[in-house]
Design an enzyme around this catalytic site. Sequence first.
Site, PDB file in Angstrom:
ATOM      1  N   HIS A 259       0.836  -1.203   0.000  1.00 30.66           N
ATOM      2  CA  HIS A 259       0.000   0.000   0.000  1.00 30.66           C
ATOM      3  C   HIS A 259       0.866   1.246   0.000  1.00 30.66           C
ATOM      4  O   HIS A 259       0.382   2.332   0.185  1.00 30.66           O
ATOM      5  CB  HIS A 259      -0.867  -0.015   1.258  1.00 30.66           C
ATOM      6  CG  HIS A 259      -0.164  -0.776   2.319  1.00 30.66           C
ATOM      7  ND1 HIS A 259      -0.411  -2.120   2.547  1.00 30.66           N
ATOM      8  CD2 HIS A 259       0.870  -0.450   3.104  1.00 30.66           C
ATOM      9  CE1 HIS A 259       0.430  -2.548   3.476  1.00 30.66           C
ATOM     10  NE2 HIS A 259       1.214  -1.573   3.833  1.00 30.66           N
ATOM     11  N   CYS A 260       2.159   1.089  -0.169  1.00 27.46           N
ATOM     12  CA  CYS A 260       3.026   2.271  -0.068  1.00 27.46           C
ATOM     13  C   CYS A 260       3.860   2.459  -1.315  1.00 27.46           C
ATOM     14  O   CYS A 260       3.682   3.399  -2.054  1.00 27.46           O
ATOM     15  CB  CYS A 260       3.955   2.119   1.122  1.00 27.46           C
ATOM     16  SG  CYS A 260       3.155   1.403   2.508  1.00 27.46           S
ATOM     17  N   ILE A 261       4.780   1.495  -1.546  1.00 30.03           N
ATOM     18  CA  ILE A 261       5.795   1.726  -2.567  1.00 30.03           C
ATOM     19  C   ILE A 261       5.187   1.961  -3.948  1.00 30.03           C
ATOM     20  O   ILE A 261       5.587   2.886  -4.640  1.00 30.03           O
ATOM     21  CB  ILE A 261       6.822   0.567  -2.572  1.00 30.03           C
ATOM     22  CG1 ILE A 261       7.433   0.406  -1.174  1.00 30.03           C
ATOM     23  CG2 ILE A 261       7.905   0.828  -3.612  1.00 30.03           C
ATOM     24  CD1 ILE A 261       8.047   1.644  -0.596  1.00 30.03           C
TER      25      ILE A 261
END
Length: 424
Positions: A259-261
């Site tokens: 959910h970030c990179i």
Amino acid sequence: AVIGVIGLGYVGLPLAVEKAKAGFKVIGFDIQQKRVDMVNRGENYIGDVVPEDLKTVVEKGMLTATTNYDLLKECDVVTICVPTPLDKFKQPDLSYVINTTEEIAKRLHKEMLIVLESTTYPGTTEEVVKPILEKTGLKCEEDFYLAFSPERVDPGNLIYKTKNTPKVVGGVGKKSTELAKLLYESILDAPVFVVSSPKEAEMSKILENTFRIVNIALINEMAIIARKMNINIWEVIQAASTKPFGFMPFYPGPGVGGHCIPIDPFYLTYKAREYGYHTRLIELAGEINDSMPEYVVQRVMELLNERKKCLNGAKVLLVGVAYKGDVSDTRESPALKVLEILEKYHADVVPVDPYVEEFKYKDQIRKTQKLTEQLCEWADIAVITTAHKRNVDYKMLVEKCKLIFDTKNILGMLGFKGDNIYLL
Ligand code: SAJ
């Protein structure tokens, strides 16, 4: 002081528990009644939280959870830990942050400190959050305080947790910064680094993750070139890693999930465009990483063809659906993109993953199967798409599968050898 934590996910729940352990009375807010009920029963659902810690703080009445935002009136401090995803046009979706800020504004009172932790583009705190709060007539830095402090939770990391990871803090003014710094120093066993405004703090988080997505794209491209030249990229990475300064290893794989990179760098892309700049490198990195699932299927096709088998009707054992090793999260998982492409070519795919029982796939719930000897013998090829170090019987896999395509070289890293094992 009473602390509110809004968003009881992989960032908010560990933070709420740490604040309660530090002796603060904590009220956790979440829109999911299921999560609220589990917290109030002392039942943990986040891997990085020590279940005993949660139970203890709940039993002591130091942590309670609710869906009722009115209780924000009782909070002296509020930390916002809600998701900042991309929408279907790959544009930032700040709706969770905005809705949450509007709920806080309704209960804003003097001396309140609000800290935004959600990863977002530089400028969000001062251009989006601050105006909503000041619509109440209360003035930032005089009546209430506002800061940004990026979360740095690394799901599944057994060494670095919320408590021992250094924190960056940037307030909209001296008092806000000082208060936010004191808040984190009172709950963390790690340094708190102060920057001159929320923008530097917002940008530092984007830099951390953009650094990763660009370097992952680089090593993915290197892996493709190395394969064409019949070079062992894994040895190359180990060799380069012997350089004691100025090199940091990254590893190729089926793509970038989580959910970030795959998401955070595109918050910067969006904002940079407003300033007339086109973030070419970041976008190219995204394209290279997004091309990896197709590349993996291409390699599967080659390996089957060498054995006079075609992908259509091939029996494929997909080992790992989580987006990275030893976690159960399948968000943006490249393994699911590999699954989709394999099935597009009419392969017969059975997904197995000890951490994932069922997952959302094409708007349906799909189940994984248990890894068995029969499945290993059934498969024409086993494709390892997640680097789970634990809970997978790799010994059986290597002994019973006729062909293994290990996209993460997890078998090599765990010391398994076999002439049925092929790498990216
Ligand atoms: N990946 C590779 N090659 C690599 C490293 C990662 O293909 O060399 C892939 C992983 O398999 C995964 C994706 O990239 O699919 C993201 O991996 P990640 O290790 O960055 O893990 P995340 O997204 O769970 O957590 C990251 C944190 N990770 C690390 O610092 C190691 C950290 O950057 C942030 O705290 C977190 O994102 C966040 O919340 O932003």
